[in-house]
Every structure is written in C-alpha cells, then in structure tokens.
Design an enzyme around this catalytic site. Sequence first.
Site, PDB file in Angstrom:
ATOM      1  N   SER A   1       1.176  -1.286   0.288  1.00 51.17           N
ATOM      2  CA  SER A   1      -0.052   0.062  -0.173  1.00 51.17           C
ATOM      3  C   SER A   1       0.596   1.067  -0.028  1.00 51.17           C
ATOM      4  CB  SER A   1      -0.461  -0.115   0.606  1.00 51.17           C
ATOM      5  OG  SER A   1      -0.173   0.000   2.267  1.00 51.17           O
TER       6      SER A   1
ATOM      7  N   THR B   1      -2.874   3.097   4.937  1.00 44.51           N
ATOM      8  CA  THR B   1      -1.167   4.067   4.129  1.00 44.51           C
ATOM      9  C   THR B   1       0.392   4.149   5.519  1.00 44.51           C
ATOM     10  OG1 THR B   1      -2.300   5.418   3.723  1.00 44.51           O
ATOM     11  CG2 THR B   1      -0.710   6.902   4.140  1.00 44.51           C
TER      12      THR B   1
ATOM     13  N   THR C   1       2.172   7.045  -0.214  1.00 39.96           N
ATOM     14  CA  THR C   1       0.969   5.743   0.006  1.00 39.96           C
ATOM     15  C   THR C   1       0.835   5.620  -1.981  1.00 39.96           C
ATOM     16  OG1 THR C   1      -0.787   4.866   0.438  1.00 39.96           O
ATOM     17  CG2 THR C   1      -1.035   7.303  -0.249  1.00 39.96           C
TER      18      THR C   1
ATOM     19  N   ARG D   1      -6.266   9.270  -9.416  1.00 33.64           N
ATOM     20  CA  ARG D   1      -7.242   9.689  -8.389  1.00 33.64           C
ATOM     21  C   ARG D   1      -5.745   9.730  -7.384  1.00 33.64           C
ATOM     22  NH1 ARG D   1      -6.373   6.631  -2.853  1.00 33.64           N
ATOM     23  NH2 ARG D   1      -8.418   6.514  -2.377  1.00 33.64           N
ATOM     24  N   VAL D   2      -6.467  11.376  -6.505  1.00 32.19           N
ATOM     25  CA  VAL D   2      -5.459  11.509  -5.486  1.00 32.19           C
ATOM     26  C   VAL D   2      -6.322  11.464  -3.956  1.00 32.19           C
ATOM     27  CG1 VAL D   2      -3.717  13.556  -3.984  1.00 32.19           C
ATOM     28  CG2 VAL D   2      -4.534  12.815  -6.631  1.00 32.19           C
TER      29      VAL D   2
ATOM     30  N   THR E   1      -5.089   7.270   8.095  1.00 36.74           N
ATOM     31  CA  THR E   1      -4.757   6.171   7.338  1.00 36.74           C
ATOM     32  C   THR E   1      -6.275   5.386   7.019  1.00 36.74           C
ATOM     33  OG1 THR E   1      -3.997   3.838   7.436  1.00 36.74           O
ATOM     34  CG2 THR E   1      -4.374   4.456   9.011  1.00 36.74           C
ATOM     35  N   GLY E   2      -6.620   4.804   6.513  1.00 31.34           N
ATOM     36  CA  GLY E   2      -7.851   4.448   5.381  1.00 31.34           C
ATOM     37  C   GLY E   2      -8.479   4.748   4.420  1.00 31.34           C
TER      38      GLY E   2
HETATM   39  N1  GLY Z   1      -5.009   6.891   2.982  1.00 32.62           N
HETATM   40  C1  GLY Z   1      -4.579   6.330   1.483  1.00 32.62           C
HETATM   41  C2  GLY Z   1      -5.639   6.578   0.241  1.00 32.62           C
HETATM   42  O1  GLY Z   1      -6.689   5.957   0.623  1.00 32.62           O
HETATM   43  O2  GLY Z   1      -5.226   6.795  -0.476  1.00 32.62           O
END
Ligand code: GLY
Length: 215
Positions: A48, A148, A166, A176-177, A199-200
Amino acid sequence: MSEIVVSTWAFGERANVPAWEILKTGGSALDAVVAGVSVAEKDPEVKSVGYGGYPNADGEVEVDAAVMDGRNLGYGSVVALKNIDVPTAVARDVMEKTDHVMLAGEGALAFGRSQGYSEREMLTDGSRKAWEEWKAGRSGRPTDSHDTIGMVALDQSGDIAAACTTSGLGFKMKGRVGDSPLIGSGLYADNEVGAAAATGRGEEIARVCGSFLIV
Ligand code: GLY
C-alpha cells in the site's frame, strides 16, 4: 524534552527504527519522519506504499506523499508520482527547495529527476499478479489497499513533524489522489498544538480534513 515517534500499522514498527535512531541522537523530527517512512516506501512487501504498491486500474504505480514541519507550518507534497521510490523525500524537497506546496504527475517526476533521484519500475511481480487477477475479474480490491503509513515525531528540541505516504487505493482510477498528500487530511503538524496522520479510505478522510480536525 523526551522524543517520541508513532506510526501506523504493523509495518510502521520497522519504519520507526531509523526514525528513533535519529531522534535519540538529537536529530530533528523532520529528518526522522522522512527517514522512517522510507523504510515502508522501499519495502516490496508493503503493498500500500511506494515500491511494490498496488497499481492503478491501468497497471501503473502512482504514489502520493507529503511532509509537514510543525515549526513553521511548512508543507510539501507530491501526487500521482511515478518511478521514484522515496516520494516523501521528494515532497520534502518541494517544501524546502521550491515556493510551491504540491507537484503532480509529470511535473513531480521532472522535479525529482532535477534533484538527482533515481528512477525504477515500481510494479513488482506480486503487485502485477494481484492487478491481473483483479483485471480479469477473479478477485476484488485487496483489503490492505489503503493501509497508508503515517508517522509523527517529536524531537528533543520539542519540534514536531509528520509524514504520510501511499500508493493509494489499489486499482484506483488513473490520477486519483487520496487524503495522504493533502495538508489537514493525511497529516497535520503544528508545534503549538500537536500532530496527526491518517490511514484508511482517503475519500472519507479528505471530506472531513481528518488530521486537521484531530489536531
Ligand atoms: N489513505 C490512502 C488513500 O486512500 O489513498
């Protein structure tokens, strides 16, 4: 002041080791978080983050990373960066060597090249295989695909810093960000208050400016 380092997930324990070395020998929180998260960025087993991370829907590894310096609210980030396995170090250079706070895609890669970072293929055999299985409809999105690494540190001078890095949601749309490189979402650090990293699922964190909210 007693030094502290905290990071996310089990792989964060390995990342804490170099960060802790820096902190306990009097180094800065900023140096600590950049060195710490690079362990996860370069580890192909961490799917990840960075090298070996799950690619986007087109099979390309696009990484996002940011740092924040609690001394002065300094912030730097890169988004949708390809081919450099230490994106947080590049984000730090954005903060320290440009008068911008974020560089994206080709521009981020060109800047990284200009700073002497070497390039590599970021897709490993393992991540390619997972992507091929998903593409063929034989598997869904992996459950670890937004794990992450976020890290926050406090140094002996009482300064704090945060980093977040990440490869993003596995098999995400190209471009996509998520939250990780966004100030206030993936990370926030302010010497006067504290620091947080997230994170998530990035879309959920970004819509509430999660790290800023916590700090
Ligand atoms: N938390 C990392 C992402 O969703 O890109």
